[in-house]
Scaffold this motif. Structure first.
Motif, PDB file in Angstrom:
ATOM      1  N   THR A 273     -34.050  11.831 -18.776  1.00  0.00           N
ATOM      2  CA  THR A 273     -33.955  10.639 -19.613  1.00  0.00           C
ATOM      3  C   THR A 273     -33.976  10.991 -21.094  1.00  0.00           C
ATOM      4  N   ARG A 274     -33.286  10.183 -21.872  1.00  0.00           N
ATOM      5  CA  ARG A 274     -33.326  10.255 -23.329  1.00  0.00           C
ATOM      6  C   ARG A 274     -33.362   8.830 -23.869  1.00  0.00           C
ATOM      7  N   PRO A 275     -34.384   8.454 -24.630  1.00  0.00           N
ATOM      8  CA  PRO A 275     -35.514   9.295 -25.043  1.00  0.00           C
ATOM      9  C   PRO A 275     -36.392   9.679 -23.856  1.00  0.00           C
ATOM     10  N   LYS A 276     -37.236  10.680 -24.057  1.00  0.00           N
ATOM     11  CA  LYS A 276     -38.088  11.182 -22.981  1.00  0.00           C
ATOM     12  C   LYS A 276     -39.164  10.162 -22.629  1.00  0.00           C
ATOM     13  N   ILE A 277     -39.473  10.065 -21.346  1.00  0.00           N
ATOM     14  CA  ILE A 277     -40.571   9.232 -20.877  1.00  0.00           C
ATOM     15  C   ILE A 277     -41.780  10.143 -20.633  1.00  0.00           C
ATOM     16  N   SER A 278     -42.924   9.750 -21.174  1.00  0.00           N
ATOM     17  CA  SER A 278     -44.143  10.516 -20.950  1.00  0.00           C
ATOM     18  C   SER A 278     -44.565  10.382 -19.483  1.00  0.00           C
ATOM     19  N   SER A 279     -45.312  11.375 -19.003  1.00  0.00           N
ATOM     20  CA  SER A 279     -45.777  11.289 -17.616  1.00  0.00           C
ATOM     21  C   SER A 279     -47.061  12.077 -17.441  1.00  0.00           C
ATOM     22  N   VAL A 280     -47.801  11.711 -16.398  1.00  0.00           N
ATOM     23  CA  VAL A 280     -48.955  12.497 -15.971  1.00  0.00           C
ATOM     24  C   VAL A 280     -48.435  13.525 -14.978  1.00  0.00           C
ATOM     25  N   PHE A 281     -48.746  14.773 -15.208  1.00  0.00           N
ATOM     26  CA  PHE A 281     -48.225  15.820 -14.324  1.00  0.00           C
ATOM     27  C   PHE A 281     -48.893  15.736 -12.960  1.00  0.00           C
ATOM     28  N   GLN A 282     -48.074  15.553 -11.929  1.00  0.00           N
ATOM     29  CA  GLN A 282     -48.550  15.641 -10.547  1.00  0.00           C
ATOM     30  C   GLN A 282     -47.869  16.830  -9.883  1.00  0.00           C
ATOM     31  N   PRO A 283     -48.622  17.773  -9.379  1.00  0.00           N
ATOM     32  CA  PRO A 283     -48.018  18.937  -8.704  1.00  0.00           C
ATOM     33  C   PRO A 283     -47.533  18.531  -7.308  1.00  0.00           C
ATOM     34  N   ILE A 284     -46.450  17.769  -7.261  1.00  0.00           N
ATOM     35  CA  ILE A 284     -46.020  17.142  -6.011  1.00  0.00           C
ATOM     36  C   ILE A 284     -45.684  18.180  -4.937  1.00  0.00           C
ATOM     37  N   PHE A 285     -44.949  19.221  -5.341  1.00  0.00           N
ATOM     38  CA  PHE A 285     -44.621  20.288  -4.395  1.00  0.00           C
ATOM     39  C   PHE A 285     -45.895  20.918  -3.834  1.00  0.00           C
ATOM     40  N   ASP A 286     -46.852  21.173  -4.715  1.00  0.00           N
ATOM     41  CA  ASP A 286     -48.104  21.808  -4.297  1.00  0.00           C
ATOM     42  C   ASP A 286     -48.933  20.898  -3.393  1.00  0.00           C
ATOM     43  N   ILE A 287     -48.859  19.600  -3.608  1.00  0.00           N
ATOM     44  CA  ILE A 287     -49.580  18.661  -2.742  1.00  0.00           C
ATOM     45  C   ILE A 287     -49.091  18.819  -1.301  1.00  0.00           C
ATOM     46  N   GLY A 288     -47.762  18.929  -1.142  1.00  0.00           N
ATOM     47  CA  GLY A 288     -47.207  19.141   0.194  1.00  0.00           C
ATOM     48  C   GLY A 288     -47.634  20.472   0.776  1.00  0.00           C
ATOM     49  N   ALA A 289     -47.589  21.516  -0.043  1.00  0.00           N
ATOM     50  CA  ALA A 289     -47.935  22.859   0.436  1.00  0.00           C
ATOM     51  C   ALA A 289     -49.408  22.945   0.826  1.00  0.00           C
ATOM     52  N   VAL A 290     -50.285  22.402  -0.012  1.00  0.00           N
ATOM     53  CA  VAL A 290     -51.722  22.453   0.272  1.00  0.00           C
ATOM     54  C   VAL A 290     -52.052  21.607   1.508  1.00  0.00           C
ATOM     55  N   SER A 291     -51.322  20.516   1.703  1.00  0.00           N
ATOM     56  CA  SER A 291     -51.559  19.661   2.871  1.00  0.00           C
ATOM     57  C   SER A 291     -51.368  20.434   4.173  1.00  0.00           C
ATOM     58  N   VAL A 292     -50.322  21.252   4.230  1.00  0.00           N
ATOM     59  CA  VAL A 292     -50.095  22.050   5.440  1.00  0.00           C
ATOM     60  C   VAL A 292     -51.167  23.130   5.580  1.00  0.00           C
ATOM     61  N   ARG A 293     -51.587  23.677   4.456  1.00  0.00           N
ATOM     62  CA  ARG A 293     -52.665  24.691   4.526  1.00  0.00           C
ATOM     63  C   ARG A 293     -53.953  24.081   5.080  1.00  0.00           C
ATOM     64  N   VAL A 294     -54.270  22.875   4.634  1.00  0.00           N
ATOM     65  CA  VAL A 294     -55.435  22.165   5.157  1.00  0.00           C
ATOM     66  C   VAL A 294     -55.250  21.903   6.644  1.00  0.00           C
ATOM     67  N   LEU A 295     -54.038  21.492   7.021  1.00  0.00           N
ATOM     68  CA  LEU A 295     -53.743  21.196   8.423  1.00  0.00           C
ATOM     69  C   LEU A 295     -53.960  22.408   9.318  1.00  0.00           C
ATOM     70  N   THR A 296     -53.529  23.581   8.860  1.00  0.00           N
ATOM     71  CA  THR A 296     -53.712  24.781   9.672  1.00  0.00           C
ATOM     72  C   THR A 296     -55.198  25.108   9.868  1.00  0.00           C
ATOM     73  N   LYS A 297     -56.008  24.702   8.906  1.00  0.00           N
ATOM     74  CA  LYS A 297     -57.457  24.931   9.026  1.00  0.00           C
ATOM     75  C   LYS A 297     -58.077  24.029  10.087  1.00  0.00           C
ATOM     76  N   ILE A 298     -57.650  22.755  10.109  1.00  0.00           N
ATOM     77  CA  ILE A 298     -58.315  21.818  11.027  1.00  0.00           C
ATOM     78  C   ILE A 298     -57.773  21.862  12.452  1.00  0.00           C
ATOM     79  N   ILE A 299     -56.597  22.508  12.649  1.00  0.00           N
ATOM     80  CA  ILE A 299     -56.103  22.648  14.023  1.00  0.00           C
ATOM     81  C   ILE A 299     -56.325  24.077  14.521  1.00  0.00           C
TER      82      ILE A 299
END
Length: 299
Positions: A273-299
């Motif tokens: 976008t132009r002008p730029k829109i401000s945002s709060v950084f969410q590590p969306i890719f990492d949220i998915g990756a960590v979710s599977v890591r947590v899943l492997t722990k509980i199963i």
């Protein structure tokens, strides 16, 4: 101990054929018999599929992902993160789109169980608890602590950004949300209110505007914002922020001079976008990756 169709039939005092008919929703079963069999199935936690019984011995290699909107950019990035780790552990992925419909979602879960799925990324709480399948909520929140969840601190994010705008002199800050009843929304509202209170700024209920998630839904949102003289608009989703910006620009509104916009999502749209829109950084890719890591722990 593995529960079989024979165990259900014995406990319910019916034939195995009758249990099979109940499981497959065959109409040729008396209603009182159907209810009795269903009660036994629930009591014994019987999973009506021989393959799915592998869940009990942790032998399965499939992860089910249920998305509210498969076309959503943040959903796509979460899936990418899930796949990156799932591939490392040799897990297969089954992907489904619930269209944000609870009935469709529940049917998907039932289908996943019959296909030997270990976990889901979203929940239909009662059903999942009954069958005891491990669950991780990725970028989502349950109503309590029954499920593992991977998220950022939404309350703190809303508090911090609202506080920052207040510190710079903005007083009339609007928060645009999807729906009040979600836990994520409630945490955002709490952080927003706490920031206002910390600066002794009165909370105005009309400054929280609900019902907006997509670009299409937001095609008249700027009118609602102008009615409350918003100086700042904080949105939950990038598409909503983009819609507000384009409507404001079409009307000759200077951004960020006359209107400041911030999104709490942070997908790749923000960089287009132009002008730029401000945002709060969410590590969306990492949220998915960590979710599977947590899943492997509980199963």
């Amino acid at each position: 101990m593995t529960i079989t169709i024979y165990d259900v039939a014995k406990e319910a005092k019916v034939s195995m054929a009758t249990v099979s008919r109940v499981v497959n929703n065959n109409p040729n079963v008396k209603e009182d018999t159907r209810l009795r069999v269903q009660e036994v199935i629930k009591k014994l936690r019987y999973t009506p599929n021989a393959v799915a019984r592998g869940l009990a011995s942790k032998k399965t290699t499939t992860i089910g992902i249920v998305l509210p909107d498969i076309a959503d950019l943040s959903s796509a990035e979460i899936v990418s993160g899930i796949e990156s780790v799932a591939n490392m552990y040799k897990y297969n992925i089954i992907l489904a789109n619930s269209c944000d419909d609870k009935e469709i979602e529940k049917n998907i879960f039932a289908s996943f169980v019959s296909k030997q799925v270990d976990s889901l990324s979203d929940s239909s709480k009662n059903y999942l608890q009954d069958i005891q399948i491990p669950v991780v909520l990725a970028g989502n929140l349950g109503t309590d602590s029954d499920f593992y969840a991977v998220n950022i601190d939404y309350e703190k994010a809303a508090y911090d950004v609202t506080k920052e705008f207040l510190a710079k002199g903005s007083k009339n800050i609007s928060l645009v949300i999807d729906k009040y009843e979600s836990q994520k929304t409630q945490r955002l509202i709490k952080g927003y209110k706490e920031a206002l209170a910390s600066e002794k700024v009165d909370f105005k209920p009309q400054n929280i505007i609900d019902g907006y998630r997509t670009y299409k839904e937001s095609n008249k949102l700027y009118k609602a914002l102008s009615n409350i003289d918003a100086e700042v608009v904080i949105t939950m989703f990038d598409e909503v922020a983009l819609a507000v910006m384009q409507q404001a620009l079409d009307l000759g509104i200077n951004i960020p001079g006359e209107l400041q916009i911030l999104s709490l999502e942070n997908t790749k749209l923000i960089n287009m976008t132009r002008p730029k829109i401000s945002s709060v950084f969410q590590p969306i890719f990492d949220i998915g990756a960590v979710s599977v890591r947590v899943l492997t722990k509980i199963i």
